[in-house]
Design an enzyme around this catalytic site. Sequence first.
Site, short mmCIF file in Angstrom:
data_model
loop_
_atom_site.label_atom_id
_atom_site.label_comp_id
_atom_site.label_asym_id
_atom_site.label_seq_id
_atom_site.Cartn_x
_atom_site.Cartn_y
_atom_site.Cartn_z
N CYS A 85 -25.45 -16.09 37.59
CA CYS A 85 -25.33 -18.03 37.39
C CYS A 85 -26.47 -18.79 37.30
O CYS A 85 -26.91 -19.51 36.94
CB CYS A 85 -24.02 -18.24 37.99
SG CYS A 85 -22.56 -17.44 38.44
N ASP A 86 -27.23 -17.89 38.86
CA ASP A 86 -28.01 -18.47 39.48
C ASP A 86 -29.49 -18.28 38.94
O ASP A 86 -30.78 -18.51 39.97
CB ASP A 86 -27.67 -18.97 41.19
CG ASP A 86 -26.33 -19.47 40.64
OD1 ASP A 86 -26.04 -20.81 39.68
OD2 ASP A 86 -25.52 -19.46 42.20
N CYS B 209 -23.65 -15.46 43.01
CA CYS B 209 -23.54 -15.17 42.06
C CYS B 209 -24.86 -14.81 40.96
O CYS B 209 -25.44 -16.55 40.42
CB CYS B 209 -23.34 -15.76 40.96
SG CYS B 209 -22.26 -15.49 39.15
#
Length: 316
Positions: free
Chosen positions: A139-140, A136
């Site tokens: 997300c990261d 992701c």
Amino acid sequence: MHSRDYEIAIVGAGPAGLTAALYAGRALKKTVLLEAGIPGGELLNTETIEDYPGFASITGPDLASKMTEHALSFGAEMVAARVTGIALEPDGRKRIEVEDGEPFFAGAVILTAGGQPRKLGIPGELDFAGRGVSYCAVCDGAFFKGEHLAVVGGGDAAMEEAAFLTRYASKVTLIHRRSEFRAQPVLVERARNNPKIEFLLDTVVEEITGDGQQVRSLRLRHPADGSADELEVGGVFIFIGFLPNSGLLQVHADHDSQGYYITDENMQTSVPGVFAAGDVRAQLTRQVTTAVGDATTAAMAATKLVEEPLAVPAPA
Ligand code: NAP
């Protein structure tokens, strides 16, 4: 009616589940939407959406929260529950088992549980999950400012996420096992024109290695000449497709070779009263637009079925 008895139960609150809840609620059916996490599904892993009509550009989380508010405004109830299985009762009703608590019952079920990112299944992938291996970018990505990153895959997700990661990374190497792409040409072109993205084609990632704390390099193989080498990276983002969450039904429903449910034009699976929409359903492309369209059909058909069973043809 028992408090856990519903006319329509919807499993999973991504765009498809939220749309099904909107239409079933609006049709005044007693509807429950079961979701273990935060509603929004894959929207929550998407930074910007530019192909949802009416919104030239909107963030995934913003669209998710607008869809959730809208979906629940017509009376469907959302319940935080992890569904563990769906079985048929002798009278045809569906019993929906959940992790902690009593089962739910419904006349019709709409499966909108999406899926999970596919894993490469190579050494190091699990060991370094969360320590340089990610599925992701939204997300990261921000954890990798100034790093050289690798993206694995040749589909739409790999192209879009590689481009997204260039806002943080010093460089992104997109590694694909073939030289042709599954991605839409417009996305390939955009990635090719991005000066921070380089392509490494006809290349297979065989192992992810690191120093115990963090990913440091990838062991690569080039099948054309059998050669192997290493690529030093600070992280690797894997976008090699999706595995549908189609294991919940405890009776057989027809599916394709990859496990996606096959439905008729009413979105009904081969099990009467069990509908499917969104990423869990076999279809040409998995877009927010197709998910909401198919979920509309599923909710209307499920509504008809619980009101007047003969109005919806049994699946072939
Ligand atoms: P995808 O289209 O299935 O592409 C998966 C890619 O990963 C393919 O290039 C495939 O290679 C490669 N791959 C699969 N298994 C692999 C393995 N074991 N090792 C190495 N490579 C592997 O998946 P996706 O990109 O996640 O897209 C999924 C769906 O979401 C598509 O329908 C797509 O249109 C949609 N989507 C759309 C957008 C958008 O429109 N903006 C954005 C994201 C996703 P091969 O080509 O060699 O098989």
